[in-house]
Design a protein around this motif. Structure first.
Motif, PDB file in Angstrom:
ATOM      1  N   ASP A 215      40.105  50.533  34.786  1.00  0.00           N
ATOM      2  CA  ASP A 215      38.980  49.648  35.077  1.00  0.00           C
ATOM      3  C   ASP A 215      38.962  48.396  34.212  1.00  0.00           C
ATOM      4  O   ASP A 215      38.277  47.440  34.539  1.00  0.00           O
ATOM      5  N   LYS A 216      39.677  48.405  33.099  1.00  0.00           N
ATOM      6  CA  LYS A 216      39.696  47.209  32.270  1.00  0.00           C
ATOM      7  C   LYS A 216      40.874  47.246  31.320  1.00  0.00           C
ATOM      8  O   LYS A 216      41.612  48.223  31.263  1.00  0.00           O
ATOM      9  N   LEU A 254      38.318  43.594  28.149  1.00  0.00           N
ATOM     10  CA  LEU A 254      38.556  42.507  29.090  1.00  0.00           C
ATOM     11  C   LEU A 254      38.540  43.070  30.497  1.00  0.00           C
ATOM     12  O   LEU A 254      39.153  44.097  30.756  1.00  0.00           O
ATOM     13  N   SER A 255      37.824  42.412  31.392  1.00  0.00           N
ATOM     14  CA  SER A 255      37.941  42.795  32.796  1.00  0.00           C
ATOM     15  C   SER A 255      39.348  42.419  33.240  1.00  0.00           C
ATOM     16  O   SER A 255      40.009  41.586  32.619  1.00  0.00           O
ATOM     17  N   TRP A 256      39.798  43.041  34.336  1.00  0.00           N
ATOM     18  CA  TRP A 256      41.159  42.719  34.789  1.00  0.00           C
ATOM     19  C   TRP A 256      41.285  41.252  35.179  1.00  0.00           C
ATOM     20  O   TRP A 256      42.366  40.676  35.120  1.00  0.00           O
ATOM     21  N   GLU A 257      40.171  40.635  35.575  1.00  0.00           N
ATOM     22  CA  GLU A 257      40.242  39.210  35.908  1.00  0.00           C
ATOM     23  C   GLU A 257      40.617  38.395  34.675  1.00  0.00           C
ATOM     24  O   GLU A 257      41.200  37.326  34.784  1.00  0.00           O
ATOM     25  N   ASN A 258      40.239  38.915  33.509  1.00  0.00           N
ATOM     26  CA  ASN A 258      40.484  38.179  32.269  1.00  0.00           C
ATOM     27  C   ASN A 258      41.648  38.749  31.458  1.00  0.00           C
ATOM     28  O   ASN A 258      41.751  38.498  30.263  1.00  0.00           O
ATOM     29  N   GLN A 286      48.282  46.289  38.872  1.00  0.00           N
ATOM     30  CA  GLN A 286      47.228  45.315  38.589  1.00  0.00           C
ATOM     31  C   GLN A 286      47.758  43.908  38.790  1.00  0.00           C
ATOM     32  O   GLN A 286      48.657  43.472  38.066  1.00  0.00           O
ATOM     33  N   THR A 288      46.958  41.091  37.847  1.00  0.00           N
ATOM     34  CA  THR A 288      46.949  40.121  36.752  1.00  0.00           C
ATOM     35  C   THR A 288      47.719  40.570  35.511  1.00  0.00           C
ATOM     36  O   THR A 288      47.789  39.822  34.544  1.00  0.00           O
TER      37      THR A 288
ATOM     38  N   ARG B  38      35.649  36.097  35.174  1.00  0.00           N
ATOM     39  CA  ARG B  38      36.486  34.960  34.813  1.00  0.00           C
ATOM     40  C   ARG B  38      35.888  33.708  35.416  1.00  0.00           C
ATOM     41  O   ARG B  38      35.435  33.711  36.557  1.00  0.00           O
ATOM     42  N   MET B  66      42.187  39.905  43.994  1.00  0.00           N
ATOM     43  CA  MET B  66      41.206  40.776  43.361  1.00  0.00           C
ATOM     44  C   MET B  66      39.818  40.631  43.977  1.00  0.00           C
ATOM     45  O   MET B  66      39.211  41.601  44.389  1.00  0.00           O
ATOM     46  N   PHE B 189      36.929  57.643  34.841  1.00  0.00           N
ATOM     47  CA  PHE B 189      37.033  56.336  35.473  1.00  0.00           C
ATOM     48  C   PHE B 189      36.483  56.387  36.894  1.00  0.00           C
ATOM     49  O   PHE B 189      35.759  55.511  37.328  1.00  0.00           O
ATOM     50  N   PRO B 313      33.640  38.981  28.244  1.00  0.00           N
ATOM     51  CA  PRO B 313      34.741  38.956  29.204  1.00  0.00           C
ATOM     52  C   PRO B 313      35.002  40.316  29.856  1.00  0.00           C
ATOM     53  O   PRO B 313      35.969  40.458  30.579  1.00  0.00           O
TER      54      PRO B 313
END
Lengths: 334, 342
Positions: A215-216, A254-258, A286, A288, B38, B66, B189, B313
């Motif tokens: 999840d992150k 960090l989120s996966w976007e970041n 993932q 990213t 982001r 995403m 999760f 973040p």
């Protein structure tokens, strides 16, 4: 398990928001003065009338004591003792195994061993000893009622930790002038020198300690990872994340976007989940992950996260990292 | 003014209302693609969406690979949960019915840990199928147990069977994770309920089931209206009560099973949104179902957006946000709204 502790404990915490309020007072200190005493990781002096001999220790702490010839009567680990990096190569015959899962200790069995000392690291961020942290079973926490609990602080350095357990072992009657102990220390100081030399030859190399999860992405905060602080002390540029989770400062989440927030030249991958194929797998899973240039370039190495206690283990892990640093490029992340 | 004219006026307003909800959903979906943990400028998002930028940029990856699948998944899962909740509340005539108490979540969780421990399965992409199977099996089990006896699956027996199956599956799960920390880590999760970390493969995996279930549910409105009058009346009107119940349960199993498998147990959407829909539409299931279908994704996506922007973040899982925001809303409905009997 110490292994997953910074992650699992976070989850347990977030799921049991209301479970706070347990008083984490370390074991009651006997007031009577005596011939044995030890300065606990939290600064308190623990004293006993006679030197303890029946010791129950947590996994890595047991390994440390055993490296100085002090054999505990029981150990509790955070995973199977066959896979625990501290214990897997040790001869455990004659030692009772009291737990093989984080947060679960068989206190009844522990009581039957009539211990006079419990040894578990002191975790300053959680203000608790190993096995007595928030998230551990209430039943398991009764361990602290069996005997005084002592431990060296998981503070700023693995070297301090190793020296601290050497001191504890000496106080418990260990002879630390044996040739194999000296050899192990020599091996360690050689490994440190080789590490420093490798680091010095790559002055611009930056590394980031990471642990990707479904999840992150977790980025380790060196301030609470003594081995990373040691690396920094020896010249390696381990990136300090700028926004660690205030409730659980071991990591910045960090989120996966970041995921690509930091661009190191080399990724130190949480050794508890590191495999030779992990980088390729996460890259596929993932979108990213490969936005981190070092990941895309395959510049990853295993990081011995949160488990080191002995000179011997640290030396072996340092040698591996030295090899990885020698092979690393300084401009991967730029 | 007679009550029938009121009803007619209401029906007249409901059609445009549905269109307005559709427009709101489109807006929320757009927000869900433009907002996130982001920071991506609107122009970058638009360029990525229309393929005007190179394929390689991180903005493109985040937007297209995403956020778009995440938003579509949010729409599908939200609609599935809302409609499943509405159908379940109708068929059981229980205003508190929710997919959770019909054993869906516990069945899915039990199969996830079984897959992890017995078969050594890893990764959310694989075990959604086990979760799906578990959810369907649990729902069928609840229905089968409740069907025993002469009078068939009555609302009371369904509620009791649901509680029993939930307890049984729950203890199975607990028993396994107590002895297997790997299973605990994986389950952890999945169990929070999140739209994060799931991409195109999971979306395309569950989408067919969600679409079939949603379309089929729209045909149930009249039958549910009949059941709402009570079984005897429904029978008197010529309805085959047993068949209606079985069909409704099949729809619930497919919708809730697919949604829960993809995202983990997401609370409150299936419970609250049908009440909101009933509040707007009155007791007619021919309107409640489509309203639930549009309201639920709006609620789910809004909660997800909140979770994405409050903890930068990092992110908060949508399950957590819904739990925190949903509880007071539900209390508000109970306290001040008229919690109409289903």
């Amino acid at each position: 398990m110490r292994i997953w502790r910074p992650i699992v404990a976070a989850a347990v915490l977030s799921l049991t928001l209301a479970a706070c309020g347990s008083t984490d007072t370390p074991a009651a200190t006997p007031t009577s003065a005596g011939p044995w005493q030890f300065t606990n990781g939290n600064g308190e002096v623990v004293k006993a009338d006679k030197t303890p001999t029946r010791i129950i220790a947590h996994a890595g702490e047991a390994a440390a004591l055993m490296s100085f010839g002090i054999k505990p009567v029981g150990v509790y680990a955070d995973e199977s003792v066959k896979t625990d990096p501290n214990l897997k190569d040790l001869d455990l015959t004659g030692i009772e195994i009291l737990g093989e899962e984080w947060g679960k200790i068989d206190v009844e069995k522990a009581a039957s061993l009539r211990p006079d000392l419990i040894v578990g690291d002191w975790w300053p961020a959680e203000k608790a000893h190993s096995g007595l942290e928030e998230g551990v079973d209430e039943k398991s926490k009764k361990l602290k009622e069996l005997a005084p609990v002592v431990g060296v602080s998981q503070g700023k350095s693995i070297v301090d930790l190793a020296e601290g357990y050497e001191k504890l072992a000496v106080s418990l009657g260990a002879k630390v002038d044996a040739p194999e102990i000296a050899a192990s220390k020599k091996k360690f100081s050689d490994a440190v020198e080789a590490f420093k030399t490798a680091v010095a030859s790559k002055p611009n190399l930056t590394v980031l300690a990471m642990s990707p999860a479904d999840d992150k992405v977790y980025v380790a905060n060196p301030e609470y990872a003594p081995e990373l602080l040691d690396f920094q002390k020896w010249g390696l540029k381990v990136v300090n994340p700028d926004k660690p989770d205030p409730g659980f400062p071991y990591w910045e989440n960090l989120s996966w976007e970041n995921a690509d927030k930091y661009q190191p030249d080399l990724i130190l991958w949480d050794g508890r989940s590191y495999t030779a194929t992990a980088n390729a797998e996460w890259g596929k899973k993932q979108p990213t992950w490969f936005a981190i240039k070092a990941a895309k370039a395959g510049a990853v190495a295993s990081w011995p996260a949160y488990w080191l206690h002995t000179y011997g283990h640290f030396a072996a892990e340092l040698d591996k990292l030295t090899t990885a640093i020698k092979a690393a490029g300084e401009n991967v992340g730029s | 003014m007679s009550s029938s004219t009121v009803r007619a006026r209401r029906a007249l307003a409901l059609g445009p209302g549905l269109a307005a909800l559709g427009a709101i959903l489109a807006l929320v979906a757009f927000a869900s693609i433009t907002l996130g943990s982001r920071d991506i400028g609107l122009s970058d998002v638009l360029r990525a969406l229309f393929g005007l930028d190179g394929d390689g940029s991180i903005e493109h990856t985040v937007t297209v690979d995403m956020r778009v699948p995440r938003t579509l998944l949010g729409i599908g899962v939200g609609a599935g949960l809302g409609v499943a909740g509405a159908v379940l509340q109708g068929v059981t005539r229980n205003p508190l019915a929710d997919t959770g108490i019909m054993g869906v979540n516990s069945g899915a969780a039990a199969f996830v840990v079984l897959a992890i421990t017995v078969l050594g399965v890893r990764g959310v992409g694989v075990y959604i199928w086990f979760a799906f199977a578990g959810a369907i099996l649990a729902t069928l089990l609840v229905y089968a147990i409740a069907s025993l006896g002469r009078e068939g699956a009555t609302p009371v027996k369904l509620a009791l069977a649901g509680a029993a199956v939930t307890a049984g599956m729950g203890s199975l799960t607990t028993g396994i994770v107590m002895t297997n920390v790997d299973a605990l880590n994986e389950l952890r999760f999945w169990q929070v309920g999140s739209l994060a970390g799931r991409y195109a493969p999971i979306l395309s995996g569950v989408a067919p089931f969600l679409i079939v279930g949603l379309v089929a549910s729209l045909a149930c409105g009249r039958a549910l209206n009949g059941l709402a009058l009570g079984e005897d009346t429904a029978r008197g009107l010529g309805q085959r009560v047993g068949l209606t119940r079985a069909a409704a349960f099949a729809i619930v199993a497919v919708l809730a099973g697919a949604a829960t498998a993809a995202c983990g147990p997401i609370v409150f959407v299936g419970l609250i949104v049908p009440h909101l829909a009933r509040f707007i539409c009155g007791p007619d299931y021919r309107w409640i179902l489509p309203y639930s279908m549009l309201l639920s994704p709006i609620v789910l996506l809004l909660a997800d957006i909140v979770g994405r922007v409050v903890a930068r973040p990092g992110e908060l899982q949508v399950g957590v946000v819904l739990g925190v925001l949903g509880a007071p809303v539900f209390i508000g409905i109970v306290r001040y709204g008229r919690l109409s009997e289903a």
